[in-house]
Write a protein that holds these residues in place. Structure first.
Motif, PDB file in Angstrom:
ATOM      1  N   UNK A  92       0.856  -1.187   0.000  1.00 46.95           N
ATOM      2  CA  UNK A  92       0.000   0.000   0.000  1.00 46.95           C
ATOM      3  C   UNK A  92       0.886   1.228   0.000  1.00 46.95           C
ATOM      4  N   UNK A  93       1.460   1.522   1.173  1.00 48.34           N
ATOM      5  CA  UNK A  93       2.386   2.653   1.247  1.00 48.34           C
ATOM      6  C   UNK A  93       3.572   2.412   0.312  1.00 48.34           C
ATOM      7  N   UNK A  94       4.070   1.190   0.355  1.00 46.03           N
ATOM      8  CA  UNK A  94       5.183   0.836  -0.538  1.00 46.03           C
ATOM      9  C   UNK A  94       4.585   0.376  -1.869  1.00 46.03           C
ATOM     10  N   UNK A  95       4.013   1.341  -2.576  1.00 47.30           N
ATOM     11  CA  UNK A  95       3.216   1.023  -3.761  1.00 47.30           C
ATOM     12  C   UNK A  95       4.058   0.366  -4.857  1.00 47.30           C
ATOM     13  N   UNK A  96       5.356   0.652  -4.866  1.00 45.47           N
ATOM     14  CA  UNK A  96       6.237   0.086  -5.897  1.00 45.47           C
ATOM     15  C   UNK A  96       6.481  -1.409  -5.696  1.00 45.47           C
ATOM     16  N   UNK A  97       6.024  -1.948  -4.571  1.00 42.60           N
ATOM     17  CA  UNK A  97       6.214  -3.386  -4.330  1.00 42.60           C
ATOM     18  C   UNK A  97       5.091  -4.212  -4.963  1.00 42.60           C
ATOM     19  N   UNK A  98       4.287  -3.595  -5.817  1.00 38.92           N
ATOM     20  CA  UNK A  98       3.150  -4.289  -6.453  1.00 38.92           C
ATOM     21  C   UNK A  98       3.590  -5.608  -7.079  1.00 38.92           C
ATOM     22  N   UNK A  99       2.702  -6.632  -6.920  1.00 41.43           N
ATOM     23  CA  UNK A  99       3.042  -7.956  -7.447  1.00 41.43           C
ATOM     24  C   UNK A  99       2.103  -8.420  -8.556  1.00 41.43           C
ATOM     25  N   UNK A 148       5.863  -6.050 -14.452  1.00 41.03           N
ATOM     26  CA  UNK A 148       6.193  -6.666 -15.745  1.00 41.03           C
ATOM     27  C   UNK A 148       7.613  -7.227 -15.754  1.00 41.03           C
ATOM     28  N   UNK A 149       8.379  -6.920 -14.715  1.00 38.48           N
ATOM     29  CA  UNK A 149       9.754  -7.422 -14.680  1.00 38.48           C
ATOM     30  C   UNK A 149      10.136  -7.712 -13.229  1.00 38.48           C
ATOM     31  N   UNK A 150      10.508  -8.951 -12.971  1.00 41.40           N
ATOM     32  CA  UNK A 150      10.860  -9.334 -11.593  1.00 41.40           C
ATOM     33  C   UNK A 150      12.379  -9.392 -11.399  1.00 41.40           C
ATOM     34  N   UNK A 179      11.211  -0.561  -8.418  1.00 41.22           N
ATOM     35  CA  UNK A 179      10.678   0.607  -9.113  1.00 41.22           C
ATOM     36  C   UNK A 179      10.862   0.514 -10.634  1.00 41.22           C
ATOM     37  N   UNK A 180      11.770  -0.390 -11.065  1.00 45.87           N
ATOM     38  CA  UNK A 180      12.116  -0.426 -12.494  1.00 45.87           C
ATOM     39  C   UNK A 180      11.368  -1.506 -13.268  1.00 45.87           C
ATOM     40  N   UNK A 192      -0.239   2.343 -20.587  1.00 44.87           N
ATOM     41  CA  UNK A 192      -0.011   3.792 -20.425  1.00 44.87           C
ATOM     42  C   UNK A 192       1.471   3.994 -20.108  1.00 44.87           C
ATOM     43  N   UNK A 193       2.175   4.621 -21.016  1.00 46.00           N
ATOM     44  CA  UNK A 193       3.617   4.821 -20.808  1.00 46.00           C
ATOM     45  C   UNK A 193       4.392   3.601 -21.276  1.00 46.00           C
ATOM     46  N   UNK A 194       5.716   3.667 -21.124  1.00 50.37           N
ATOM     47  CA  UNK A 194       6.570   2.599 -21.635  1.00 50.37           C
ATOM     48  C   UNK A 194       6.565   1.375 -20.713  1.00 50.37           C
ATOM     49  N   UNK A 195       6.943   0.243 -21.303  1.00 50.92           N
ATOM     50  CA  UNK A 195       7.081  -0.992 -20.525  1.00 50.92           C
ATOM     51  C   UNK A 195       8.184  -0.797 -19.479  1.00 50.92           C
ATOM     52  N   UNK A 196       7.896  -1.201 -18.258  1.00 51.84           N
ATOM     53  CA  UNK A 196       8.822  -1.104 -17.111  1.00 51.84           C
ATOM     54  C   UNK A 196       9.092   0.337 -16.663  1.00 51.84           C
TER      55      UNK A 196
END
Ligand SMILES: Cc1cc2nc3c(=O)[nH]c(=O)nc-3n(C[C@H](O)[C@H](O)[C@H](O)COP(=O)(O)OP(=O)(O)OC[C@H]3O[C@@H](n4cnc5c(N)ncnc54)[C@H](O)[C@@H]3O)c2cc1C
Length: 386
Positions: free
Chosen positions: A131-138, A172-174, A179-180, A223-227
């Motif tokens: 949630x707070x660490x939104x970049x940790x989305x799986x 899209x990339x593990x 963030x990348x 929306x936007x580029x891949x990764x």
């Protein structure tokens, strides 16, 4: 320094109040509350007609070109009246991101529909484990030719049940730092594999859990580029961190003051004549003033071409925590009258204070928790180490 918002804002305030006085009838307010959803097609149609949906967009973009000071005035009045702004408001925030980073085809397709109130979009960032660490989305998106296959789960996807699209953050990339490896898609909701479960919160608001079971979307939904989803998220989250609650505290104060001016049926005494009651109301009045001034300062910065990077989080932090503090204080002050249920016609002020007590805690969580706002202020504002 001039703290007034100007003649145009004052005139706008009058127009908006007049509209809301007629539109936000007690019946409509009750129906909205019972639905748990801050969306009403008639409201959206009415604000589109008046030019108040894309109000802050420039005229070249198809909006009304209201200045930031007029926009803050509009926001103050709409939130004070509990107008169903959330559905169309989030939709416009997403449309703004599409307008900035979308392809010409996406802009031509999505932006006019959002501006005309024809579509609703929901934010799909939070997951059970992030949630707070939104970049940790799986939630995964895997490429398959010209399509992507999405599988995973989102949490607190407010309005997903009425939405046409979810603005979805996916992994899209593990193999790279978190963030990348993110990509954002605008996923049509009404399709096979999208499963929505209701979640009801303390305030009576409905939000959702959304499951994506091998949902296929075209690459044109990206929306936007891949990764490069984090870049897109930076644009999207900037609006979130500027939420503000000054006019809601103001409405609550008005209800408390009206209650305090009523003589007690038993003793004939008015609560407001007691010094403790006046002290509490005065403290709340100061919080209203500070919150509104902070909101207006943000607008003033925008008016001068600056971005309230630190001031926005400060406003969200202060005004949400003040709403929590003063809702508790006002309920304590009113005693049993403050605990009478919202929409009980015999309760003072229709029980609105009780609703603020239940509504307020969520405000310190969504759009970035208080801890996250403090971190932003400390790091970006004060330059403290991470
Ligand atoms: C009513 C409601 C509606 C919402 N609507 C949406 C929506 O439409 N779309 C969407 O994507 N999300 C939505 N959210 C989710 C919301 O954005 C998250 O709840 C919020 O970002 C916090 O994430 P979390 O719930 O995972 O809590 P966590 O991130 O797990 O946080 C738990 C606690 O730990 C603290 N904490 C976490 N990280 C740190 C840190 N680094 N430093 C200090 N403290 C920390 C937090 O402040 C909090 O107190 C909604 C939430 C609510 C309650």
């Amino acid at each position: 320094m001039d703290f007034r918002l100007g003649d145009k804002s004052d005139a706008l305030r009058g127009d908006v109040r007049e509209f809301l006085d007629g539109f936000m009838t007690p019946e409509r307010e009750e129906a909205l509350y019972r639905s748990g959803t801050s969306y009403d097609p008639e409201y959206t149609e009415a604000v589109v007609e008046r030019g108040w949906l894309a109000a802050g967009w420039s005229e070249e973009e198809g909006g009304s070109g209201l200045s930031p000071l007029e926009m803050v005035t509009l926001h103050e009045e709409l939130t004070r009246a509990e107008a169903p702004t959330y559905g169309p408001g989030v939709t416009m925030n997403i449309a703004r991101v599409v307008a900035r980073v979308g392809t010409p085809e996406q802009r031509a397709d999505i932006v006019p529909k959002a501006m005309n109130g024809e579509i609703i979009m929901a934010l799909g960032f939070t997951e059970p484990e992030s949630g707070s660490d939104v970049a940790a989305a799986r939630c995964r998106a895997v490429r398959d030719g010209e399509e992507w296959v999405i599988s995973g789960q989102k949490m607190f996807t407010t309005n997903a049940h009425i939405a046409d699209y979810v603005f979805l953050l996916t992994r899209t990339n593990t193999e790279v730092p978190k963030h990348k490896g993110l990509t954002v898609f605008l996923v049509p909701v009404k399709q096979a594999g999208v499963e929505i479960q209701a979640v009801y919160t303390l305030s009576g608001e409905r939000t959702n859990i959304v499951f994506f079971n091998d949902v296929r979307v075209s690459d044109t939904a990206r929306i936007g580029d891949v990764d490069k989803g984090w870049t897109v998220m930076t644009v999207a989250l900037a609006d979130e961190h500027s939420a503000a609650f000054g006019s809601r505290i103001g409405r609550m104060l008005d209800e408390a003051e009206a209650w305090a001016r009523q003589p007690s049926p038993e003793t004939g005494e008015r609560p407001i004549d007691a010094p403790d009651v006046r002290t509490r109301l005065a403290r709340c009045a100061a919080a209203v003033e500070i919150s509104l001034l902070m909101q207006r300062r943000n607008a003033s910065l925008l008016q001068h071409g600056e971005t309230p990077d630190i001031e926005g989080p400060m406003t969200k932090l202060f005004s949400s925590e003040a709403l929590v503090r003063h809702a508790e204080d006002v309920v304590e002050l009113m005693g049993p009258d403050g605990l009478r249920s919202y929409l009980d016609p015999t309760a003072p002020g229709g029980g609105r204070v009780e609703h603020y007590l239940r509504f307020s805690p969520g405000t310190t969580t969504y759009a970035g928790t208080s801890e996250i706002q403090r971190t932003i202020i400390a790091q970006r504002g004060l330059g403290l180490p991470r």
